[in-house]
Scaffold this motif. Structure first.
Motif, PDB file in Angstrom:
ATOM      1  N   ARG A 170      58.146 -56.966  69.868  1.00 47.97           N
ATOM      2  CA  ARG A 170      58.643 -55.589  69.869  1.00 47.97           C
ATOM      3  C   ARG A 170      59.656 -55.384  71.004  1.00 47.97           C
ATOM      4  N   ALA A 171      59.298 -55.899  72.186  1.00 46.12           N
ATOM      5  CA  ALA A 171      60.186 -55.771  73.342  1.00 46.12           C
ATOM      6  C   ALA A 171      61.506 -56.496  73.091  1.00 46.12           C
ATOM      7  N   ALA A 172      61.427 -57.644  72.406  1.00 45.27           N
ATOM      8  CA  ALA A 172      62.658 -58.380  72.084  1.00 45.27           C
ATOM      9  C   ALA A 172      63.525 -57.585  71.115  1.00 45.27           C
ATOM     10  N   GLY A 173      62.883 -56.894  70.169  1.00 41.18           N
ATOM     11  CA  GLY A 173      63.635 -56.042  69.238  1.00 41.18           C
ATOM     12  C   GLY A 173      64.327 -54.900  69.959  1.00 41.18           C
ATOM     13  N   ALA A 176      67.294 -56.311  71.850  1.00 39.04           N
ATOM     14  CA  ALA A 176      68.387 -56.659  70.942  1.00 39.04           C
ATOM     15  C   ALA A 176      69.188 -55.408  70.562  1.00 39.04           C
ATOM     16  N   ALA A 177      68.468 -54.306  70.295  1.00 31.62           N
ATOM     17  CA  ALA A 177      69.161 -53.062  69.945  1.00 31.62           C
ATOM     18  C   ALA A 177      69.992 -52.563  71.121  1.00 31.62           C
ATOM     19  N   GLU A 178      69.441 -52.641  72.312  1.00 36.78           N
ATOM     20  CA  GLU A 178      70.155 -52.172  73.507  1.00 36.78           C
ATOM     21  C   GLU A 178      71.387 -53.017  73.799  1.00 36.78           C
ATOM     22  N   LEU A 179      71.319 -54.320  73.451  1.00 32.06           N
ATOM     23  CA  LEU A 179      72.461 -55.212  73.669  1.00 32.06           C
ATOM     24  C   LEU A 179      73.491 -55.127  72.554  1.00 32.06           C
ATOM     25  N   GLY A 180      73.155 -54.420  71.479  1.00 29.91           N
ATOM     26  CA  GLY A 180      74.087 -54.294  70.365  1.00 29.91           C
ATOM     27  C   GLY A 180      74.078 -55.474  69.423  1.00 29.91           C
ATOM     28  N   VAL A 181      73.025 -56.291  69.458  1.00 27.97           N
ATOM     29  CA  VAL A 181      72.911 -57.415  68.524  1.00 27.97           C
ATOM     30  C   VAL A 181      72.636 -56.859  67.132  1.00 27.97           C
ATOM     31  N   PRO A 182      73.393 -57.244  66.113  1.00 34.16           N
ATOM     32  CA  PRO A 182      73.122 -56.748  64.758  1.00 34.16           C
ATOM     33  C   PRO A 182      71.710 -57.117  64.313  1.00 34.16           C
ATOM     34  N   LEU A 183      71.043 -56.208  63.640  1.00 31.05           N
ATOM     35  CA  LEU A 183      69.672 -56.459  63.188  1.00 31.05           C
ATOM     36  C   LEU A 183      69.622 -57.652  62.242  1.00 31.05           C
ATOM     37  N   ARG A 184      70.630 -57.778  61.386  1.00 32.64           N
ATOM     38  CA  ARG A 184      70.637 -58.899  60.451  1.00 32.64           C
ATOM     39  C   ARG A 184      70.679 -60.230  61.196  1.00 32.64           C
ATOM     40  N   THR A 185      71.473 -60.302  62.255  1.00 35.73           N
ATOM     41  CA  THR A 185      71.550 -61.531  63.056  1.00 35.73           C
ATOM     42  C   THR A 185      70.204 -61.849  63.682  1.00 35.73           C
ATOM     43  N   LEU A 186      69.559 -60.828  64.224  1.00 36.60           N
ATOM     44  CA  LEU A 186      68.251 -61.015  64.856  1.00 36.60           C
ATOM     45  C   LEU A 186      67.235 -61.561  63.862  1.00 36.60           C
ATOM     46  N   PRO A 226      52.588 -65.884  56.958  1.00 39.70           N
ATOM     47  CA  PRO A 226      52.031 -64.616  57.468  1.00 39.70           C
ATOM     48  C   PRO A 226      52.409 -64.355  58.931  1.00 39.70           C
ATOM     49  N   ALA A 227      52.413 -65.400  59.743  1.00 38.22           N
ATOM     50  CA  ALA A 227      52.766 -65.236  61.155  1.00 38.22           C
ATOM     51  C   ALA A 227      54.236 -64.859  61.298  1.00 38.22           C
ATOM     52  N   LEU A 228      55.090 -65.505  60.495  1.00 42.21           N
ATOM     53  CA  LEU A 228      56.516 -65.208  60.550  1.00 42.21           C
ATOM     54  C   LEU A 228      56.792 -63.769  60.097  1.00 42.21           C
ATOM     55  N   ARG A 229      56.043 -63.343  59.072  1.00 41.40           N
ATOM     56  CA  ARG A 229      56.216 -61.968  58.595  1.00 41.40           C
ATOM     57  C   ARG A 229      55.854 -60.968  59.694  1.00 41.40           C
ATOM     58  N   ARG A 230      54.748 -61.228  60.390  1.00 42.69           N
ATOM     59  CA  ARG A 230      54.342 -60.321  61.477  1.00 42.69           C
ATOM     60  C   ARG A 230      55.361 -60.316  62.621  1.00 42.69           C
ATOM     61  N   ALA A 231      55.880 -61.474  62.924  1.00 45.08           N
ATOM     62  CA  ALA A 231      56.858 -61.566  64.012  1.00 45.08           C
ATOM     63  C   ALA A 231      58.115 -60.767  63.668  1.00 45.08           C
ATOM     64  N   VAL A 232      58.637 -60.967  62.447  1.00 45.22           N
ATOM     65  CA  VAL A 232      59.845 -60.260  62.028  1.00 45.22           C
ATOM     66  C   VAL A 232      59.591 -58.746  61.963  1.00 45.22           C
ATOM     67  N   SER A 233      58.402 -58.375  61.466  1.00 47.42           N
ATOM     68  CA  SER A 233      58.066 -56.956  61.388  1.00 47.42           C
ATOM     69  C   SER A 233      58.057 -56.312  62.774  1.00 47.42           C
ATOM     70  N   ALA A 234      57.492 -57.022  63.762  1.00 48.11           N
ATOM     71  CA  ALA A 234      57.454 -56.496  65.134  1.00 48.11           C
ATOM     72  C   ALA A 234      58.856 -56.410  65.727  1.00 48.11           C
ATOM     73  N   LEU A 235      59.688 -57.416  65.471  1.00 48.51           N
ATOM     74  CA  LEU A 235      61.073 -57.377  65.945  1.00 48.51           C
ATOM     75  C   LEU A 235      61.807 -56.159  65.372  1.00 48.51           C
ATOM     76  N   MET A 236      61.645 -55.930  64.068  1.00 48.73           N
ATOM     77  CA  MET A 236      62.326 -54.806  63.418  1.00 48.73           C
ATOM     78  C   MET A 236      61.788 -53.471  63.912  1.00 48.73           C
ATOM     79  N   ALA A 237      60.469 -53.390  64.135  1.00 47.60           N
ATOM     80  CA  ALA A 237      59.890 -52.141  64.630  1.00 47.60           C
ATOM     81  C   ALA A 237      60.447 -51.794  66.012  1.00 47.60           C
ATOM     82  N   GLY A 238      60.532 -52.801  66.876  1.00 44.65           N
ATOM     83  CA  GLY A 238      61.097 -52.561  68.197  1.00 44.65           C
ATOM     84  C   GLY A 238      62.559 -52.153  68.129  1.00 44.65           C
ATOM     85  N   TYR A 239      63.305 -52.846  67.281  1.00 40.76           N
ATOM     86  CA  TYR A 239      64.748 -52.581  67.122  1.00 40.76           C
ATOM     87  C   TYR A 239      64.977 -51.163  66.602  1.00 40.76           C
TER      88      TYR A 239
END
Length: 348
Positions: free
Chosen positions: A41-44, A47-57, A76-89
């Motif tokens: 989540r923190a990484a997401g 990434a948003a604060e740095l202006g990294v495109p969500l698609r790239t992330l 399942p682990a990858l899905r949770r990781a991506v979901s947390a990244l997107m939620a943070g972003y």
């Protein structure tokens, strides 16, 4: 894929440990723990604060697990990781939008109150050129939730640099360049469509600079007040059309003297003064046409003629005489402005 292979617009440490976390999940079959999810989540957010495109992330997060073993256990682990990244972003983006909205509304509030601290600098941030002329329109009858909708629609058509919307003193306030009259019309259109019955819009005159915005706002609010006191039926009242009334109010003593001298005799009328005052208002609004005035009042033309004769006998003034008509009309306007006779301490 190694972290060092990440594209240049994705900082090397942004997904640091991601591949190792996925490898651990693939080996054990366990999902990421709470601490790891919070790190995603923190990484997401970052990434948003740095202006990294969500698609790239997301692409890079998915790519990190492509050549790991046990793909079925990894999913399942990858899905949770991506979901947390997107939620943070997305959370970071929403927070940024809210901060921008709060800053925008605070700026409008400061502008309308004439607080000059860093106004020029903040105006530039919102695309305003305060040296230009601006018009302020205000709407009464605001319903919860309508401000944001109207603001979005106005910005979508005219651009955020041309429209400022805020709520002040229970009025919906819209600030637009004086060179863009269509924006005031569009604002009125949305108020008409979204506000409940009883809405009314006041429009100030165009004025230059930050002080001009304050002046136009006060004119617009005063136009609403004058419309109420005068009993006007207009949905949209323009300060430019009501300039005579502030002039009248500047010398309250003189206008009170005029009202009492001309209209106090009506207080002795059988049936009260109000029907006679309403008749005068209808005649003036109909430009002296007594038949049209009768239709406005819902009475016969004969009744209007009879009332006007009573007014002439009581006051000595007739609306048929040009000079006397002006005196009568000014007295009637003053009476409505000053709430005669209730607002007069010494009415006869």
């Amino acid at each position: 894929m190694a972290i060092s292979d990440l594209p240049a617009d994705l900082p090397a440490d942004l997904l640091g440990g991601h591949r190792q976390a996925l490898a651990g999940c693939a080996a054990t079959g366990r999902l990421p723990d709470r601490e790891t999810i919070e790190a995603y989540r923190a990484a997401g957010v970052r990434a948003a604060e740095l202006g990294v495109p969500l698609r790239t992330l997301v692409d890079q997060a998915l790519a990190a697990g492509e050549d790991l073993p046990s793909q079925a256990q990894l999913l399942p682990a990858l899905r949770r990781a991506v979901s947390a990244l997107m939620a943070g972003y997305e959370g970071a983006q929403l927070a940024a939008i809210r901060r921008e909205d709060d800053a925008r509304r605070q700026f409008v509030d400061d502008l309308l109150q004439g607080r000059a601290e860093r106004l020029a600098e903040r105006a530039e941030h919102f695309g305003l050129r305060l040296a230009e002329s601006y018009v302020v329109a205000v709407a009464r009858g605001l319903r919860d939730g309508e401000q944001d909708r109207i603001e979005r629609e106005l910005i979508a058509r005219f651009g955020s640099h041309n429209v400022l919307v805020a709520v002040r003193d229970e009025l919906l306030v819209c600030v637009v360049p004086g060179s863009l009259p269509a924006a005031v019309g569009e604002f009125t259109h949305h108020v008409r469509a979204r506000f409940p019955p009883g809405w009314r819009v006041g429009v100030g005159r165009p004025h230059r600079g930050p002080g001009g915005v304050v002046t136009s706002y006060r004119e617009a609010a005063q136009a609403l007040e004058l419309a109420d006191r005068l009993g006007l039926r207009l949905d949209v009242v323009k300060a430019a059309d009501l300039l005579v009334f502030p002039v009248l109010l500047r010398d309250r003593g003189a206008i009170e003297d005029l009202v009492t001298s001309v209209l106090d005799p009506l207080l002795r009328a059988r049936g009260g003064h109000e029907p006679l005052l309403e008749t005068l208002e209808a005649v003036f609004a109909s430009h002296g046409n007594q038949s049209a005035a009768a239709r406005r009042l819902g009475v016969s033309a004969r009744a209007v003629t009879y009332r006007l004769e009573r007014i002439r006998r009581l006051t000595g003034f007739s609306p048929d005489d040009p000079t006397q008509r002006f005196t009568l009309e000014t007295a009637v306007l003053g009476a409505r402005l000053l709430d005669w006779p209730q607002g007069f301490a010494t009415s006869g």
